[in-house]
Design a protein around this motif. Structure first.
Motif, PDB file in Angstrom:
ATOM      1  N   ASN A   1     116.479 104.172  16.993  1.00 49.32           N
ATOM      2  CA  ASN A   1     115.753 104.057  18.247  1.00 49.32           C
ATOM      3  C   ASN A   1     114.755 102.915  18.169  1.00 49.32           C
ATOM      4  O   ASN A   1     114.096 102.724  17.144  1.00 49.32           O
ATOM      5  CB  ASN A   1     114.999 105.351  18.571  1.00 49.32           C
ATOM      6  N   GLY A   2     114.629 102.161  19.254  1.00 49.71           N
ATOM      7  CA  GLY A   2     113.596 101.136  19.334  1.00 49.71           C
ATOM      8  C   GLY A   2     112.406 101.683  20.089  1.00 49.71           C
ATOM      9  O   GLY A   2     112.542 102.112  21.240  1.00 49.71           O
ATOM     10  N   VAL A   3     111.254 101.703  19.457  1.00 50.98           N
ATOM     11  CA  VAL A   3     110.055 102.264  20.078  1.00 50.98           C
ATOM     12  C   VAL A   3     108.940 101.236  20.025  1.00 50.98           C
ATOM     13  O   VAL A   3     108.641 100.697  18.951  1.00 50.98           O
ATOM     14  CB  VAL A   3     109.589 103.553  19.362  1.00 50.98           C
ATOM     15  N   ASP A   4     108.343 100.940  21.167  1.00 47.77           N
ATOM     16  CA  ASP A   4     107.199 100.039  21.191  1.00 47.77           C
ATOM     17  C   ASP A   4     105.987 100.746  20.613  1.00 47.77           C
ATOM     18  O   ASP A   4     105.681 101.891  20.971  1.00 47.77           O
ATOM     19  CB  ASP A   4     106.879  99.606  22.625  1.00 47.77           C
TER      20      ASP A   4
ATOM     21  N   ALA B   1     120.627 107.549  12.830  1.00 46.85           N
ATOM     22  CA  ALA B   1     120.347 107.449  11.395  1.00 46.85           C
ATOM     23  C   ALA B   1     121.598 107.828  10.606  1.00 46.85           C
ATOM     24  O   ALA B   1     122.520 108.457  11.145  1.00 46.85           O
ATOM     25  CB  ALA B   1     119.183 108.370  11.004  1.00 46.85           C
ATOM     26  N   GLU B   2     121.622 107.440   9.334  1.00 48.39           N
ATOM     27  CA  GLU B   2     122.762 107.733   8.474  1.00 48.39           C
ATOM     28  C   GLU B   2     123.001 109.234   8.363  1.00 48.39           C
ATOM     29  O   GLU B   2     124.153 109.693   8.357  1.00 48.39           O
ATOM     30  CB  GLU B   2     122.514 107.147   7.081  1.00 48.39           C
ATOM     31  N   GLN B   3     121.931 110.008   8.280  1.00 48.41           N
ATOM     32  CA  GLN B   3     122.078 111.462   8.173  1.00 48.41           C
ATOM     33  C   GLN B   3     122.778 112.050   9.393  1.00 48.41           C
ATOM     34  O   GLN B   3     123.641 112.925   9.264  1.00 48.41           O
ATOM     35  CB  GLN B   3     120.708 112.116   7.996  1.00 48.41           C
TER      36      GLN B   3
ATOM     37  N   ILE C   1     129.317 108.138  23.488  1.00 46.00           N
ATOM     38  CA  ILE C   1     128.441 109.315  23.490  1.00 46.00           C
ATOM     39  C   ILE C   1     127.409 109.179  22.381  1.00 46.00           C
ATOM     40  O   ILE C   1     127.742 108.941  21.218  1.00 46.00           O
ATOM     41  CB  ILE C   1     129.237 110.617  23.306  1.00 46.00           C
ATOM     42  N   GLN C   2     126.166 109.326  22.763  1.00 43.86           N
ATOM     43  CA  GLN C   2     125.057 109.334  21.795  1.00 43.86           C
ATOM     44  C   GLN C   2     124.422 110.727  21.831  1.00 43.86           C
ATOM     45  O   GLN C   2     123.651 111.035  22.735  1.00 43.86           O
ATOM     46  CB  GLN C   2     124.028 108.257  22.142  1.00 43.86           C
TER      47      GLN C   2
ATOM     48  N   ALA D   1     115.139 104.086  28.280  1.00 43.01           N
ATOM     49  CA  ALA D   1     114.555 103.084  29.170  1.00 43.01           C
ATOM     50  C   ALA D   1     114.388 101.752  28.445  1.00 43.01           C
ATOM     51  O   ALA D   1     114.673 100.683  28.994  1.00 43.01           O
ATOM     52  CB  ALA D   1     113.211 103.585  29.699  1.00 43.01           C
ATOM     53  N   GLN D   2     113.955 101.817  27.187  1.00 47.96           N
ATOM     54  CA  GLN D   2     113.792 100.594  26.406  1.00 47.96           C
ATOM     55  C   GLN D   2     115.145  99.987  26.055  1.00 47.96           C
ATOM     56  O   GLN D   2     115.316  98.758  26.042  1.00 47.96           O
ATOM     57  CB  GLN D   2     112.980 100.886  25.152  1.00 47.96           C
ATOM     58  N   LEU D   3     116.139 100.848  25.772  1.00 54.49           N
ATOM     59  CA  LEU D   3     117.485 100.354  25.489  1.00 54.49           C
ATOM     60  C   LEU D   3     118.053  99.615  26.685  1.00 54.49           C
ATOM     61  O   LEU D   3     118.645  98.536  26.554  1.00 54.49           O
ATOM     62  CB  LEU D   3     118.398 101.521  25.111  1.00 54.49           C
ATOM     63  N   SER D   4     117.874 100.171  27.877  1.00 51.27           N
ATOM     64  CA  SER D   4     118.400  99.530  29.079  1.00 51.27           C
ATOM     65  C   SER D   4     117.723  98.181  29.310  1.00 51.27           C
ATOM     66  O   SER D   4     118.378  97.211  29.727  1.00 51.27           O
ATOM     67  CB  SER D   4     118.214 100.442  30.295  1.00 51.27           C
TER      68      SER D   4
END
Length: 220
Positions: A139-142, A118-120, A78-79, A22-25
């Motif tokens: 991920n972007g998290v408020d 993440a890199e892993q 694809i994520q 939702a935040q990505l959109s």
């Protein structure tokens, strides 16, 4: 440019991808000349999808998305959202091996781009045998501010450190393993905070284990 983000469901109880997508959109919608739509069920008119960004795997909707992209020659992103991590593949492994043989591996290999948080995760996607380009995008998290603490509370908290578990409370997340390590190491002046929705009443099992280990006082 039109971007359709595909996710099986948008219930807040699902936590994880529901919130971050939702935040990505919202962030994508703020870009110039960009229109974003969230898709959570099959629909007609797939010829308008350019490109398709599919979040998660295994679900029939994600498979539908990959088939539609192949049929209409649409670039597919694809994520996996951690669903190809070794520990995740071990959860209901028989069903996942069958799904990989029937459709899931083909869907993954048809993607033009993979997204790892993440890199892993990117390294594990390579170990899985996927060779497409991989974009590593956290991920972007408020972070919402809490209530203002009193002077005495602030002074007491200043000497403490906090380890945060932020996810749904589910057996596959390994919380019980974390509690056993926490009890064994007994970190001084640390508080373990568990934040996330209880799924399948697993939180009760976690708290019961904390009681047996004598760690209930260190849980926030």
């Amino acid at each position: 440019m039109l971007i359709d983000l595909v996710i099986p469901g948008l219930s807040l109880a699902s936590c994880g991808p529901t919130r971050t997508i939702a935040q990505l959109s919202a962030a994508l919608a703020g870009c110039e000349d960009t229109e974003v739509r969230l898709i959570s069920q099959a629909r007609t008119g797939v010829d308008t999808l350019l490109p398709l960004h599919s979040n998660g795997i295994w679900h029939p909707l994600n498979h539908w998305c990959a088939r539609a992209a192949r049929r209409h020659d649409i670039p597919l992103v694809i994520q996996p959202r951690g669903m190809l991590e070794p520990w995740a593949l071990g959860w209901r492994a028989t069903k996942k091996r069958l799904a990989l043989a029937l459709y899931q591996r083909r869907d993954l290999e048809s993607a033009a781009l993979l997204v790892a948080t993440a890199e892993q995760e990117a390294e594990n996607l390579r170990r899985f045998g996927l060779r497409q380009p991989i974009a590593i995008i956290p991920n972007g998290v408020d972070l919402l501010g809490g209530k203002v603490a009193s002077t005495s509370e602030a002074a007491a908290r200043k000497s403490l450190r906090y380890a945060l578990f932020l996810s749904r409370v589910h057996p596959i997340k390994g919380l019980e393993n974390l509690l056993r390590v926490w009890a064994k190491t007994q970190p001084q002046d640390w508080i373990l905070q568990i934040a996330g929705p209880d799924e399948g009443r697993h939180l009760g099992q976690v708290l019961a284990l904390a009681e047996r280990l004598g760690d209930r006082d260190t849980l926030g």
